[in-house]
Design an enzyme around this catalytic site. Structure first.
Site, PDB file in Angstrom:
ATOM      1  N   HIS A 159      -1.407  -1.963  32.699  1.00 62.12           N
ATOM      2  CA  HIS A 159      -2.235  -2.812  32.094  1.00 62.12           C
ATOM      3  C   HIS A 159      -1.975  -2.857  30.480  1.00 62.12           C
ATOM      4  CE1 HIS A 159      -4.822   0.609  31.949  1.00 62.12           C
ATOM      5  NE2 HIS A 159      -5.272   0.352  33.157  1.00 62.12           N
ATOM      6  N   LYS A 193      -1.149   8.545  39.778  1.00 61.51           N
ATOM      7  CA  LYS A 193      -1.959   8.082  38.656  1.00 61.51           C
ATOM      8  C   LYS A 193      -2.503   9.062  37.416  1.00 61.51           C
ATOM      9  CE  LYS A 193      -4.163   4.757  36.041  1.00 61.51           C
ATOM     10  NZ  LYS A 193      -4.299   3.478  36.462  1.00 61.51           N
ATOM     11  N   HIS A 220      -7.772  -2.293  42.455  1.00 61.47           N
ATOM     12  CA  HIS A 220      -8.590  -1.341  42.616  1.00 61.47           C
ATOM     13  C   HIS A 220      -9.692  -2.003  44.127  1.00 61.47           C
ATOM     14  CE1 HIS A 220      -8.893   1.108  39.132  1.00 61.47           C
ATOM     15  NE2 HIS A 220      -8.480  -0.152  38.364  1.00 61.47           N
ATOM     16  N   HIS A 227      -2.817   5.382  32.607  1.00 60.71           N
ATOM     17  CA  HIS A 227      -3.885   4.411  31.635  1.00 60.71           C
ATOM     18  C   HIS A 227      -3.679   4.882  30.326  1.00 60.71           C
ATOM     19  CE1 HIS A 227      -7.905   2.327  31.338  1.00 60.71           C
ATOM     20  NE2 HIS A 227      -7.602   3.220  29.979  1.00 60.71           N
TER      21      HIS A 227
HETATM   22  O1  DOR Z   1     -11.696  -2.402  33.507  1.00 56.17           O
HETATM   23  C1  DOR Z   1     -11.276  -1.207  34.144  1.00 56.17           C
HETATM   24  N1  DOR Z   1     -11.910  -1.155  35.419  1.00 56.17           N
HETATM   25  N2  DOR Z   1     -10.257  -0.581  33.668  1.00 56.17           N
HETATM   26  C2  DOR Z   1     -10.004   0.510  34.490  1.00 56.17           C
HETATM   27  O2  DOR Z   1      -9.269   1.187  33.825  1.00 56.17           O
HETATM   28  C3  DOR Z   1     -10.807   0.877  35.650  1.00 56.17           C
HETATM   29  C4  DOR Z   1     -11.247  -0.156  36.138  1.00 56.17           C
HETATM   30  C5  DOR Z   1     -12.234   0.263  37.260  1.00 56.17           C
HETATM   31  O3  DOR Z   1     -12.110   0.991  38.072  1.00 56.17           O
HETATM   32  O4  DOR Z   1     -13.389  -0.480  37.304  1.00 56.17           O
HETATM   33 ZN    ZN Z   2      -7.190  -0.067  36.764  1.00 59.28          ZN
END
Ligand code: DOR
Ligand code: ZN
Length: 345
Positions: free
Chosen positions: A174, A99, A15, A136
């Protein structure tokens, strides 16, 4: 002093956000990694080819001078996604994956998929052209316990989808459970999994025992120790179906440390040092290159990087910053809970 030189690694789940946050965190990834699969969960999300092209331009503009880091773009699947737009983006070399977020599963997933049948035309097109889907893998039903959401997703969503469309290439993102590891290991084709740095290191006790640790809160949430050990075994085994996706997900400290803190662990800066520690501890340093640099490109059908990264082990601990300062505010770096002795160059 020991050193290890590997093909330059890639991050298959990252990210970067946008604007000041993007400018703050991108150099942390570009320092060690050649490429990264860029998550599309911006607000609003990266849904169309046009969105992805514009976001890629903003990432390129935010790169430190001289960096040859390459963002691998993704589209955020919605129930109104146009299969032809997706196919054209892939044919143009603009995207490397799509995604799938179940609606409501995590940060900025409100526009995600509620009913998988609504996106079957897109998935069928992807299967036909060989475009991978990153998923996810958590159900969102209020009556499913948060620690069970991945295992229930596999049984009720992922497995039926794979039976219906076995040609679709899927990356289970993940993975946090032994159930996920076992499911991927048993699959004969078209399924791989990414594993984060932090899920190799923390279990749910680290998050909750002795006081709540918001910086260890992420989704999928860390599970019990037996699951962490299954992830460690898979990651360090060299098995080509498992590769690194850090899920490094920056949120500012005020957004983490509040009544309803955001999910996300920021690990871009020290991921390779953490991984070298983990692989060394498990007597598997020779498999670090497979996990971080070889298995991902093989699954995505991309060449491995020509450049290399050298990891050096020092006699004294290496200092990483506790926080990264960004234009949006401070972002706390993942604390593995042990001293790190490896540096990268
Ligand atoms: O912990 C997470 N943060 N899991 C996710 O799936 C999204 C991510 C985020 O975009 O902050
Ligand atoms: Zn993620």
């Amino acid at each position: 002093m020991t050193s290890l030189t590997i093909r330059r690694p890639d991050d298959w789940h990252l990210h970067l956000r946008d604007g000041d946050m993007l400018r703050g965190v991108l150099p942390e990834t570009a320092r060690d990694f050649a490429r990264a699969i860029i998550m599309p969960n911006l607000v609003p999300p990266v849904v169309t080819a046009k969105d992805a092209a514009a976001y890629r331009d903003r990432i390129m503009a935010a790169l430190p001078k001289g960096s040859d880091f390459q963002p691998l773009m993704t589209l955020y699947l919605t129930e109104t996604t146009d299969p032809a737009d997706v196919a054209a983006a892939y044919a143009d070399g603009l995207i490397n994956a799509v995604k799938l977020y179940p609606a409501g599963a995590t940060t900025n997933s409100a526009s995600g998929v509620k009913d998988i049948t609504a996106v079957m035309p897109v998935l069928e097109k992807m299967a036909q052209i060989g475009l991978p889907m990153c998923v996810h893998g958590e159900v969102t039903d209020a009556d499913v316990d948060i620690f069970d959401r991945e295992a229930v997703f596999i049984d009720t969503k992922l497995n039926p989808l794979r039976q219906r469309l076995p040609e679709l290439r899927i990356v289970m993102e993940h993975v946090t459970t032994k159930d996920g590891i076992d499911y991927i290991t048993a699959a004969d084709q078209n399924l791989a999994g990414t594993i984060t740095t932090h899920h190799l290191i923390i279990n749910r006790n680290h998050l909750l025992v002795g006081g709540i640790k918001p910086h260890y809160y992420c989704l999928p949430v860390a599970k019990r120790e037996e699951h962490r050990l299954a992830l460690r075994k898979a990651a360090t085994s060299g098995d080509s179906r498992f590769f690194l996706g850090t899920d490094s997900a920056p949120h500012t400290d005020p957004n983490k440390l509040c009544d309803c803190g955001c999910a996300g662990v920021f690990s871009a800066t020290n991921t390779m040092a953490c991984l070298a520690h983990v692989f060394e501890q498990d007597g598997a340093l020779e498999n670090l290159e497979s996990f971080a640099s070889l298995n991902g490109p093989a699954y995505y059908g991309l060449p491995v990087n020509d450049a290399t990264l050298t990891l050096t082990k020092h006699d004294t601990a290496v200092n990483f910053p506790a926080k990264i300062e960004t234009g949006e505010g401070p972002v706390t770096l993942f604390d593995p809970g042990f001293a790190l002795f490896w540096s990268t160059s």
